[in-house]
Design an enzyme around this catalytic site. Structure first.
Site: not given
Ligand code: PLP
Length: 379
Positions: A46, A98, A170, A195
């Protein structure tokens, strides 16, 4: 070293004992101590794990930050960052963020006394006016999801510096291969590594990279205290996926531009949202802070009744949530990713019942266009 080489060499030369080219997966919860008061540098996974450390350090180098952290999902990464704040704090957030980001702020962090103001991030004075003495952070995405609005990272960074608030970006849509917000003045970069970073629609993970070591210590403390880090196996999968990031992003860029150019001349398409198109209001700013337009685009059709038909007719494109993988996906934001954003906020932002989002994969652009052409013919 150039970024593409840096990406490929994440984890190379980490196993001196055997010379393994691929990073070993340290699938262990605990580590033996040589003697009392001695340590190998690891005690419990952890806190720290060698496989995870390889990818965390690699991502910190790619984003040009002081420290990197990987989490079990993008939402776990976002949650860890939001845990920097406390009751009474206020956060300014981009209005078409998001959906999950909005949900965790609106439904979870609100319970702990953190308040939020949604803003149009293309409007600097709107952001400035939203900042109050209680504001601790400005949280943006650029391009936004799904309307591909472009924020001026440098100008927002200046404003945040002046107001002494954190600037969080982000960076999921572009990855450090195309955009490095820390170099433009941001304090914290977040990714849904699910992604483009992992890139194969097969792994959930999240990333945080911070500008300075003090913030790094805080995020590290939160990660270890709350336990939402990425497993050793999944850390390895992320390293594996990352190796081809540069190649994939080049192909995503190329394909998305071709699809955007094709869509814009289609009679049933009313509008195409892609920063690589002439006339996109954020094109110039985008070009000043990135090295590509990315693989995401959205388009609005002339009638909402066409949407279910397209979603049924697509063959190569898959009707699915998510983005950033090698396979092309089509998403209906109003009913999927952005369902948790209140209708009035959503519609004000332009996320209507005619809007579809494409995550353009790395297939042949001709096949993608052919599939869209037959789907847009309708019934
Ligand atoms: C998918 C996404 C998230 C969340 O990510 P997860 O891996 O699905 O928890 C946050 N920000 C953006 C821009 C995203 O496309």
């Amino acid at each position: 070293m150039k970024l593409e080489s840096e990406i490929v060499h994440i984890g190379v030369r980490t196993d001196e004992k055997t010379g393994a080219i691929s990073t070993p997966i340290y699938q262990t919860a605990s580590f033996q101590h040589p003697a009392l008061g001695e340590s190998t540098g690891f005690d419990y996974t952890r806190t720290k794990n060698p496989t995870r450390q390889v990818v965390e350090e690699g991502l910190a180098r790619l984003e040009n930050g002081a420290a990197g952290f990987v989490f079990a999902s993008g939402m776990a990464a976002i949650t860890a960052v939001l845990m920097l704040y406390q009751a009474g704090d206020h956060i300014v957030v981009v209005e078409d963020c998001y959906g999950g980001t909005y949900r965790v702020l609106d439904k979870i962090f609100s319970r702990f006394g953190i308040t939020v103001s949604p803003v149009d991030e293309t409007n600097i004075s709107e952001i400035e006016q939203a900042i109050t003495p209680a504001t601790k952070a400005v949280f943006i995405e650029t391009p936004t999801n799904p309307l591909m609005k472009i924020a001026d990272i440098r100008r927002i960074a200046q404003l945040c510096r002046k107001c002494k608030v954190h600037f969080i970006v982000d960076n999921t849509f572009l990855t450090p291969y195309l955009q490095r917000p820390l170099e433009l003045g941001a304090d914290i970069v977040i990714h849904s590594g699910t992604k483009y970073l992992a890139g194969h629609n097969d792994l959930l993970c999240g990333v945080v990279v911070v500008r300075d070591t003090a913030l790094g210590e805080q995020i590290g403390f939160i990660q270890n205290s709350t336990g939402s880090m990425l497993s050793p196996n999944d850390s390895w999968l992320l390293i594996r996926g990352l190796k081809t990031l540069a190649l994939r992003m080049e192909k995503h860029n190329e394909n998305a531009q071709k699809v955007a150019n094709w869509l814009i001349q289609h009679p049933r398409v009313k509008k195409v949202y892609y920063p690589g198109l002439n006339g996109h209001p954020g094109k110039e700013i985008h070009e000043s802070q990135t090295s590509g337009y990315g693989g995401m685009l959205s388009f609005a059709v002339d009638d909402s009744s066409l949407v279910p038909v397209i979603l049924r007719r697509v063959k190569l494109l898959q009707f699915a949530e998510s983005l950033g993988g090698v396979e092309s996906l089509i998403t209906f934001p109003a009913r999927q990713t952005h369902m948790d954003i209140p209708v009035e906020v959503r519609e004000r932002a332009g996320i209507t019942d005619c809007l579809l989002r494409l995550s353009i994969g790395i297939e042949s652009s001709e096949d993608i266009i052919q599939d869209l052409a037959q789907a847009l013919e309708g019934d």
